[in-house]
Design a protein around this motif. Structure first.
Motif, PDB file in Angstrom:
ATOM      1  N   GLN A  21       0.824  -1.204   0.000  1.00 37.06           N
ATOM      2  CA  GLN A  21       0.000   0.000   0.000  1.00 37.06           C
ATOM      3  C   GLN A  21       0.864   1.263   0.000  1.00 37.06           C
ATOM      4  N   LEU A 314      -6.181  -0.141   7.232  1.00 36.87           N
ATOM      5  CA  LEU A 314      -7.347   0.127   6.386  1.00 36.87           C
ATOM      6  C   LEU A 314      -7.495  -0.920   5.290  1.00 36.87           C
ATOM      7  N   GLU A 315      -6.381  -1.334   4.713  1.00 35.44           N
ATOM      8  CA  GLU A 315      -6.457  -2.326   3.639  1.00 35.44           C
ATOM      9  C   GLU A 315      -6.946  -3.668   4.170  1.00 35.44           C
ATOM     10  N   LEU A 317      -8.931  -4.044   6.838  1.00 25.79           N
ATOM     11  CA  LEU A 317     -10.264  -3.948   7.428  1.00 25.79           C
ATOM     12  C   LEU A 317     -11.345  -3.505   6.450  1.00 25.79           C
ATOM     13  N   ARG A 318     -10.962  -2.835   5.378  1.00 19.11           N
ATOM     14  CA  ARG A 318     -11.972  -2.284   4.476  1.00 19.11           C
ATOM     15  C   ARG A 318     -12.674  -3.400   3.710  1.00 19.11           C
ATOM     16  N   PRO A 319     -13.929  -3.171   3.306  1.00 13.54           N
ATOM     17  CA  PRO A 319     -14.603  -4.151   2.440  1.00 13.54           C
ATOM     18  C   PRO A 319     -13.963  -4.151   1.058  1.00 13.54           C
ATOM     19  N   HIS A 320     -13.703  -5.318   0.521  1.00  9.64           N
ATOM     20  CA  HIS A 320     -13.035  -5.427  -0.771  1.00  9.64           C
ATOM     21  C   HIS A 320     -14.075  -5.499  -1.881  1.00  9.64           C
ATOM     22  N   ASN A 325      -7.498  -4.054  -7.892  1.00 13.51           N
ATOM     23  CA  ASN A 325      -7.021  -3.180  -6.819  1.00 13.51           C
ATOM     24  C   ASN A 325      -6.034  -2.196  -7.432  1.00 13.51           C
TER      25      ASN A 325
END
Length: 483
Positions: A21, A314-315, A317-320, A325
């Motif tokens: 990231q 964040l990567e 925990l965030r919804p994918h 990407n």
């Protein structure tokens, strides 16, 4: 993944998400940096944006050092061979680095359109050169010590020592006159018209600190311990990384100004020097090395560590969402995007014919235009990165396209660039560089020759620009008056 899983998952890490990231966002923001520096007038750029943009190269360098550890040491602590894969990859990056500062990509650029200054600029130390030379130093140390834990400690020592000694190498006159290809490794002071953008002192500190973090990650997150579990969870590592970054940021920020400016000014002949605990320096030397001190390096490393930790969280925990990407594509294709966006900006959008048609010259756009241009250039580059990721899935197709690309570049080398020569041969008044044929072209048009062939009369330039329908900016005319 939820917070509890992030903090409790002890499965050994196979790939470091936060560094991916960090590298991806560094590439994306790097594109913004170059767009802003080209089209947004300096007076419109706020200080916070300049500082944020100044974190891009350190982030890229730190990520390179981090990845070196994971790719160099095997799980059992032995070294992977340097030849052929690593050597070829670094050699290719170095070739790309020097190609970006070459007079051009065509035979015309290397012959009739080349100037002595452009040939000297070939040896400017930019970020890619800094990456390669820094990694070569770290690879050499890894093979000298041959132990990942010892190497981790050595990398930390280098990250501390380099900014400690850098101010002494930035004193006026140091390294002047050295062989030009290595001159820029020592400091960023101008010499023979060339100024290194990323000398190893202090920039080697960033990949060295990245190697230190990579060594810690390898020990605590990658290597399986009892029952096949890692020592730390990803959440614990990222929390520690954030805490380390906060300490570095606060410490560096508090010490940055006193470290540089504390002491007493003493007049030595006609020169005033500030005598501090770490030496005596002139005002010009102090202003030149403000980013080369240990507190300055520590502060930037702190922001990068905190930002990387937040990106990693964040990567995870965030919804994918479905689809590619984009940040990961930018990370994996960082060299492609780096080369592509620079050539798009400087070789295409800033080409004289394009500027003449659009008026998009240097510092010619306000905030709205710059934001739109930034979105356009970033979008094109991300699309190219995603497309090339898909091409990589078919190796035969990838190699076929690579061969086609080499063929196109070879053809371009032979036939490209001659229209630029023809343009300035017909309109020498509009030239910005002292090409060797300009005075002959001026005499043929009935114009008086000048010492370097460049026009000195703004009215002369305006008449020719009007005839050729080329848009001029106030800066263009000021540049003519200043010659």
């Amino acid at each position: 993944m939820r917070w509890g899983e992030l903090l409790g998952d002890l499965a050994p890490s196979k790939r470091c998400v936060w560094v991916d990231q960090l590298r991806g966002w560094a590439v994306i923001v790097m594109i913004e940096v170059h767009v802003v520096n080209v089209w947004l007038p300096a007076a419109l750029r706020p200080g916070w944006l300049n500082y944020l943009n100044g974190l891009v190269a350190p982030s890229f360098l730190m990520a390179a050092g981090f990845s070196l550890v994971l790719s160099t040491f095997r799980a059992d602590g032995t070294l992977r061979p340097f030849w052929p894969d690593t050597a070829r990859r670094l050699g290719f990056i170095l070739l790309c680095a020097y190609a970006l500062h070459a007079p051009g990509f065509t035979l015309a650029d290397w012959t009739l359109m080349a100037t002595p200054q452009e040939l000297r600029e070939l040896f400017k130390i930019d970020v890619l050169q800094c990456v390669v030379f820094s990694l070569l130093v770290l690879h050499g140390l890894a093979r000298a010590f041959r132990n990942p834990k010892i190497f981790t400690g050595v990398a930390l020592a280098i990250a501390l020592i380099i900014p400690m000694v850098s101010p002494y190498l930035w004193a006026e006159g140091v390294a002047d006159g050295l062989w030009l290809p290595i001159r820029g490794l020592f400091n960023g002071l101008p010499d023979r018209g060339v100024q290194a953008l990323f000398p190893l002192f202090p920039w080697l500190a960033f990949p060295a600190f990245g190697a230190f973090l990579g060594g810690l990650y390898r020990t605590f997150r990658s290597l399986p311990q009892e029952e096949g579990r890692a020592r730390w969870s990803e959440g614990r590592y990222l929390g520690g990384l954030f805490g380390l970054g906060l300490a570095l940021c606060l410490g560096g920020g508090l010490l940055k100004e006193p470290w540089l400016w504390s002491g007493n000014w003493v007049q030595e002949g006609v020169v005033w020097r500030l005598h501090g605990w770490w030496g005596a320096f002139t005002w010009n030397e102090l202003t030149a090395l403000h980013n080369a001190t240990l507190p300055s390096v520590a502060e930037r490393l702190g922001w990068i560590c905190m930002g990387g930790a937040l990106m990693g969280c964040l990567e995870r925990l965030r919804p994918h969402l479905p689809g590619p990407n984009l940040v990961e594509a930018a990370s994996r294709e960082s060299l492609l995007l780096y080369m592509l966006h620079l050539n798009l900006i400087f070789a295409v959008l800033l080409a004289p014919p394009v500027v003449g048609l659009t008026g998009w010259g240097w510092n010619s756009l306000g905030w709205t235009g710059t934001l739109l241009m930034t979105a356009l250039v970033i979008g094109l580059n991300l699309a190219a990165g995603v497309a090339w990721q898909r091409v990589r899935e078919t190796p035969d197709r990838m190699r076929s396209l690579q061969r086609a690309g080499v063929a196109v570049l070879s053809l371009w080398f032979l036939v490209g660039g001659w229209w630029g020569f023809r343009f300035y041969l017909q309109s020498p008044e509009l030239a910005r560089e002292p090409y060797r044929f300009l005075n002959a072209a001026r005499i043929r048009k009935g114009l008086a020759p000048t010492p370097d062939g460049l026009a000195r009369d703004p009215e002369e330039v305006q008449r020719e620009a009007l005839r050729r329908k080329v848009r001029l900016t106030l800066e263009d005319l000021e540049r003519v008056r200043a010659r």
